[in-house]
Design a protein around this motif. Sequence first.
Motif, PDB file in Angstrom:
ATOM      1  N   TRP A   1      -4.513  -1.190 -10.501  1.00  0.00           N
ATOM      2  CA  TRP A   1      -5.592  -0.789  -9.950  1.00  0.00           C
ATOM      3  C   TRP A   1      -6.157  -1.798  -8.630  1.00  0.00           C
ATOM      4  N   ILE A   2      -5.617  -3.204  -8.768  1.00  0.00           N
ATOM      5  CA  ILE A   2      -5.958  -4.223  -7.913  1.00  0.00           C
ATOM      6  C   ILE A   2      -4.947  -4.025  -6.702  1.00  0.00           C
ATOM      7  N   LEU A   3      -3.737  -4.021  -6.920  1.00  0.00           N
ATOM      8  CA  LEU A   3      -2.405  -3.602  -5.804  1.00  0.00           C
ATOM      9  C   LEU A   3      -1.738  -2.370  -6.113  1.00  0.00           C
ATOM     10  N   PRO A   4      -2.538  -1.289  -4.917  1.00  0.00           N
ATOM     11  CA  PRO A   4      -1.744   0.217  -5.442  1.00  0.00           C
ATOM     12  C   PRO A   4      -0.669   0.253  -4.105  1.00  0.00           C
ATOM     13  N   ASP A   5      -0.162   0.840  -5.190  1.00  0.00           N
ATOM     14  CA  ASP A   5       1.320   0.994  -4.196  1.00  0.00           C
ATOM     15  C   ASP A   5       1.015   3.082  -3.215  1.00  0.00           C
ATOM     16  N   ARG A   6       0.227   2.856  -3.535  1.00  0.00           N
ATOM     17  CA  ARG A   6      -0.516   3.973  -1.935  1.00  0.00           C
ATOM     18  C   ARG A   6      -1.491   3.499  -1.626  1.00  0.00           C
ATOM     19  N   CYS A   7      -2.418   4.402  -0.280  1.00  0.00           N
ATOM     20  CA  CYS A   7      -2.750   4.326   0.427  1.00  0.00           C
ATOM     21  C   CYS A   7      -4.293   5.016  -0.758  1.00  0.00           C
ATOM     22  N   PRO A   8      -5.576   4.323  -1.014  1.00  0.00           N
ATOM     23  CA  PRO A   8      -6.954   5.020  -1.706  1.00  0.00           C
ATOM     24  C   PRO A   8      -7.131   6.028  -0.600  1.00  0.00           C
ATOM     25  N   GLU A   9      -7.917   6.742  -1.092  1.00  0.00           N
ATOM     26  CA  GLU A   9      -8.887   7.971  -0.493  1.00  0.00           C
ATOM     27  C   GLU A   9      -9.854   7.040   0.642  1.00  0.00           C
ATOM     28  N   PHE A  10     -10.956   5.958  -0.159  1.00  0.00           N
ATOM     29  CA  PHE A  10     -11.729   5.625   0.107  1.00  0.00           C
ATOM     30  C   PHE A  10     -11.730   4.367   0.854  1.00  0.00           C
ATOM     31  N   SER A  11     -10.563   4.218   1.483  1.00  0.00           N
ATOM     32  CA  SER A  11     -10.086   2.688   2.159  1.00  0.00           C
ATOM     33  C   SER A  11     -10.404   2.957   3.639  1.00  0.00           C
ATOM     34  N   SER A  12      -9.950   1.831   4.337  1.00  0.00           N
ATOM     35  CA  SER A  12     -10.342   1.876   5.604  1.00  0.00           C
ATOM     36  C   SER A  12      -8.650   2.594   5.778  1.00  0.00           C
ATOM     37  N   GLN A  13      -8.677   3.706   7.117  1.00  0.00           N
ATOM     38  CA  GLN A  13      -7.304   4.858   7.346  1.00  0.00           C
ATOM     39  C   GLN A  13      -6.007   3.680   8.515  1.00  0.00           C
ATOM     40  N   GLU A  14      -7.277   2.781   9.300  1.00  0.00           N
ATOM     41  CA  GLU A  14      -6.848   1.738   9.681  1.00  0.00           C
ATOM     42  C   GLU A  14      -5.920   0.755   8.835  1.00  0.00           C
ATOM     43  N   LEU A  15      -6.235   0.497   7.824  1.00  0.00           N
ATOM     44  CA  LEU A  15      -5.814  -0.309   6.895  1.00  0.00           C
ATOM     45  C   LEU A  15      -4.293   0.065   6.807  1.00  0.00           C
ATOM     46  N   CYS A  16      -4.938   1.178   5.760  1.00  0.00           N
ATOM     47  CA  CYS A  16      -3.796   2.568   5.174  1.00  0.00           C
ATOM     48  C   CYS A  16      -2.035   2.514   6.073  1.00  0.00           C
ATOM     49  N   SER A  17      -2.658   2.883   7.238  1.00  0.00           N
ATOM     50  CA  SER A  17      -1.867   2.949   7.879  1.00  0.00           C
ATOM     51  C   SER A  17      -0.776   1.814   8.911  1.00  0.00           C
ATOM     52  N   PHE A  18      -1.103   0.736   8.474  1.00  0.00           N
ATOM     53  CA  PHE A  18      -0.118  -1.256   8.483  1.00  0.00           C
ATOM     54  C   PHE A  18       0.363  -0.423   6.994  1.00  0.00           C
ATOM     55  N   GLY A  19       1.652  -0.180   7.223  1.00  0.00           N
ATOM     56  CA  GLY A  19       2.820  -0.108   6.128  1.00  0.00           C
ATOM     57  C   GLY A  19       2.945  -1.112   5.051  1.00  0.00           C
ATOM     58  N   GLY A  20       3.731  -2.596   6.082  1.00  0.00           N
ATOM     59  CA  GLY A  20       3.359  -3.671   5.113  1.00  0.00           C
ATOM     60  C   GLY A  20       3.060  -4.079   4.036  1.00  0.00           C
ATOM     61  N   ILE A  21       1.180  -3.696   4.567  1.00  0.00           N
ATOM     62  CA  ILE A  21       0.604  -4.487   3.538  1.00  0.00           C
ATOM     63  C   ILE A  21       0.563  -3.552   1.758  1.00  0.00           C
ATOM     64  N   LEU A  22       1.259  -2.209   2.131  1.00  0.00           N
ATOM     65  CA  LEU A  22       1.568  -1.450   0.530  1.00  0.00           C
ATOM     66  C   LEU A  22       3.106  -2.177   0.317  1.00  0.00           C
ATOM     67  N   LYS A  23       3.671  -2.557   1.095  1.00  0.00           N
ATOM     68  CA  LYS A  23       4.834  -3.177   0.535  1.00  0.00           C
ATOM     69  C   LYS A  23       5.094  -4.523  -0.043  1.00  0.00           C
ATOM     70  N   PHE A  24       3.786  -5.522   0.865  1.00  0.00           N
ATOM     71  CA  PHE A  24       3.580  -7.053   0.247  1.00  0.00           C
ATOM     72  C   PHE A  24       2.967  -6.329  -0.851  1.00  0.00           C
ATOM     73  N   TYR A  25       1.639  -5.581  -1.153  1.00  0.00           N
ATOM     74  CA  TYR A  25       1.142  -5.071  -2.642  1.00  0.00           C
ATOM     75  C   TYR A  25       1.887  -5.172  -3.896  1.00  0.00           C
ATOM     76  N   SER A  26       3.596  -4.250  -3.392  1.00  0.00           N
ATOM     77  CA  SER A  26       4.341  -3.915  -4.167  1.00  0.00           C
ATOM     78  C   SER A  26       5.466  -5.304  -4.694  1.00  0.00           C
ATOM     79  N   PHE A  27       5.502  -6.067  -3.385  1.00  0.00           N
ATOM     80  CA  PHE A  27       6.580  -7.452  -3.937  1.00  0.00           C
ATOM     81  C   PHE A  27       5.299  -7.852  -4.850  1.00  0.00           C
ATOM     82  N   LEU A  28       4.021  -8.163  -4.400  1.00  0.00           N
ATOM     83  CA  LEU A  28       2.914  -9.297  -5.126  1.00  0.00           C
ATOM     84  C   LEU A  28       3.162  -8.864  -6.931  1.00  0.00           C
ATOM     85  N   ARG A  29       2.412  -7.353  -6.908  1.00  0.00           N
ATOM     86  CA  ARG A  29       2.643  -7.424  -8.466  1.00  0.00           C
ATOM     87  C   ARG A  29       4.159  -7.201  -9.078  1.00  0.00           C
TER      88      ARG A  29
END
Length: 339
Positions: A77-105
């Motif tokens: 929930w804190i470090l999601p592996d996919r883009c939440p619907e209510f989050s900024s699309q600009e943030l989600c468009s940057f795929g590296g942040i999701l990979k970082f979340y996955s690595f950190l998790r």
Amino acid sequence: MEAAKPLINAFRTKSKQATLLWLEGFREACCLHRVFILCHRSRKLLIRTGQCFLLNGFIFLGSIIILNSVIVPALHWILPDRCPEFSSQELCSFGGILKFYSFLRLGLIQLFYVTWFYPLYVFSIILSNIWYNDIAKYGFAAMGRSGPTTLDPVRQNEALALQIGAGTERPTGLGGVMIGIGEQVYSLLLLSCFFLEVYVTGFIPYVGKALNFLLLSWMYAYYCFEYKWNFSEVRLDKRLDLFESNWAFFAGFGSPCVLPVLFFSPLVSYGFMAILFPLFVLTATGSEAEQVISSQRAKWEVAGFGRLPIFNAADTLSMRVLSLFPQESQELLQKKKDS
């Protein structure tokens, strides 16, 4: 085809005998009412058994449940592996942040294993083995308070024959002490080599899982009865002879204890087996295995199956290891020959 019929009939007979003896062993292991009887007789036994449940059940398995049901979902929930619907699309468009979340998790989960589970696992193994010996000692003492079991004359004679076969004659004095120490060292080495054999069989394709389960059943059954044999001062060669001559019974006895291996991950199955093992140690302590085996064999119209060299590979490996220490190896080899 006619010539093969005697072999087929003999195979069916042996298989039936082995199955019945396996079922007797399984039934003996499931006589858990003996645990309640022994714990009722000994407060120290009740406390030690409760400590095993607290450590391996409440703390160890409880930690695994908390990890899987609370910590891992919270990290997702804190470090999601996919883009939440209510989050900024600009943030989600940057795929590296999701990979970082996955690595950190994954890193945080592994940190939890390294700092908690693995030290707790080692601590549980060490402390549980100390407690298992106490449980067997208190259980054996509690059995001594009970009156002698009344048997019919036939079963008394059969049990007496098996007990004579497992005689405990040993030289007194320093010689007896040295032989006892040698037996303990050899037994520890033998079971260590057998454990290595069990581990390796798990990697055999197709039949590895079934073979691993069978060997684990034998190993845990031997461990369960070894405490009783130690307190009864049964010689090592007599233990192995009894065990390998009645391999079907002991395979059945050890099966309930290793059933978790078939259904759970290694850590979870260890937790369950660590809870079950002291129960089966007490069941073995209260079991009259020799009498059960002799009673079952008395029903057979033909000779039973022969001795199965379960520990042959482990024995060979153990003697090779002992050959690195010439004097000790020669003494053990001579003792084995004399027995």
